[in-house]
Design an enzyme around this catalytic site. Sequence first.
Site, mmCIF file in Angstrom:
data_model
loop_
_atom_site.group_PDB
_atom_site.id
_atom_site.type_symbol
_atom_site.label_atom_id
_atom_site.label_comp_id
_atom_site.label_asym_id
_atom_site.label_seq_id
_atom_site.Cartn_x
_atom_site.Cartn_y
_atom_site.Cartn_z
ATOM 1 N N HIS A 121 53.414 33.167 34.705
ATOM 2 C CA HIS A 121 53.039 32.036 34.039
ATOM 3 C C HIS A 121 53.944 31.028 33.684
ATOM 4 O O HIS A 121 53.520 29.938 33.061
ATOM 5 C CB HIS A 121 52.200 32.417 32.923
ATOM 6 C CG HIS A 121 50.895 33.130 33.379
ATOM 7 N ND1 HIS A 121 50.167 33.104 34.262
ATOM 8 C CD2 HIS A 121 50.314 34.529 32.740
ATOM 9 C CE1 HIS A 121 49.069 33.805 34.319
ATOM 10 N NE2 HIS A 121 49.416 34.847 33.306
ATOM 11 N N ASP A 158 48.161 40.432 39.866
ATOM 12 C CA ASP A 158 47.894 40.395 38.489
ATOM 13 C C ASP A 158 46.352 39.713 38.448
ATOM 14 O O ASP A 158 45.952 38.729 39.200
ATOM 15 C CB ASP A 158 48.762 39.561 37.798
ATOM 16 C CG ASP A 158 48.690 39.692 36.297
ATOM 17 O OD1 ASP A 158 49.209 40.510 35.583
ATOM 18 O OD2 ASP A 158 47.503 38.815 35.482
ATOM 19 N N HIS A 160 45.518 37.617 36.286
ATOM 20 C CA HIS A 160 45.430 36.248 36.175
ATOM 21 C C HIS A 160 46.160 35.502 37.357
ATOM 22 O O HIS A 160 46.952 35.982 37.968
ATOM 23 C CB HIS A 160 46.167 36.037 34.675
ATOM 24 C CG HIS A 160 45.250 36.691 33.649
ATOM 25 N ND1 HIS A 160 45.955 38.038 33.328
ATOM 26 C CD2 HIS A 160 44.205 36.501 33.157
ATOM 27 C CE1 HIS A 160 45.222 38.370 32.174
ATOM 28 N NE2 HIS A 160 44.121 37.527 32.056
ATOM 29 N N ASP A 235 46.323 44.625 35.143
ATOM 30 C CA ASP A 235 45.167 43.996 34.461
ATOM 31 C C ASP A 235 43.870 44.018 35.035
ATOM 32 O O ASP A 235 42.889 43.518 34.581
ATOM 33 C CB ASP A 235 45.379 42.966 33.466
ATOM 34 C CG ASP A 235 46.340 41.867 34.297
ATOM 35 O OD1 ASP A 235 46.365 41.877 35.438
ATOM 36 O OD2 ASP A 235 46.991 41.157 33.733
#
Length: 304
Positions: A121, A158, A160, A235
């Site tokens: 990120h 991931d 995200h 995740d």
Amino acid sequence: MLPFRLVYHERYDLNLGQHVFPSQKYRWLHDRLLRTRFAAEEDFVAPEAATDEDVLLVHGSEWVEKLRSGTLTYHDILKLEIPYSRQMVEAFWLAAGGTILAARLAFETGVAYNVGGGFHHAFRDHGEGFCAINDIAIAIRRLQRDGRVRRAMVVDCDVHHGNGTAGIFGQDQSVFTLSVHQFHNYPAEKPLSSLDIHLPDGAGDNEYLERLGNGYRAALALFDPELIVYVAGADPYHQDQLGGLSLSFEGLRARDRLVLSMARARRIPVAIVLAGGYAESVEDTITIHANTAAVAKEVLAGGQ
Ligand SMILES: [Zn+2]
């Protein structure tokens, strides 16, 4: 000994205290791999921190200076969502050094595993979502600068979206970014990856593996990278507190097998990095990351 190296430093811990990001997980995973006798001390290699010169291959000098001098604004800290400390900055520089080392070692043994990293990120000029600097991008840029690779691929699994990585490499034809993620989740704004696989809430093992398999196969055929950085986030797991997909332990193992065996079949080195994992039980997060290492061993041994 393992057929590949585990890259680890005892100061990978981001020093977050009580936080949804269990930044002690690096040490816990290291300890688990030893305790279960999956690995021995000599399987681990400690990285040096990335240099500022390495970090500046990706990030703007203003952002690097803010992190170095501790002059982040209130807004910077809010976006980062983790408290500032010297240890935190040191840990990010070590993680980036670890991913650089893992990428180099992957050329020797086919796979290398950074027991850290995956900070996808982080953008060129700011950090967010627990990520201050983007170790994935830094490692690719460093290996490109050293003439080790021209074309690299990021396979970001991931839960995200890999927004920082997509932003950094958006205009760059030498890096293919693939992100498979839950669409209705952080980050709200998703800069275009080379290939984005948007999954609906609650997607389970079968849908995930089919969509990833199709996209990844096509991407490999199209792009033919010389190096893959595999962002093996824990995740997508069904009991993750920050994720809304429904993968099982076995589904996550099948994901690892898919990513690693297709790279292996094409003799493409893979550097594995950890990224997120927020299971209600941190032991589950550790299990998922440990399973990724076990699958890497199987794939290198030629098993499926
Ligand atoms: Zn995540």
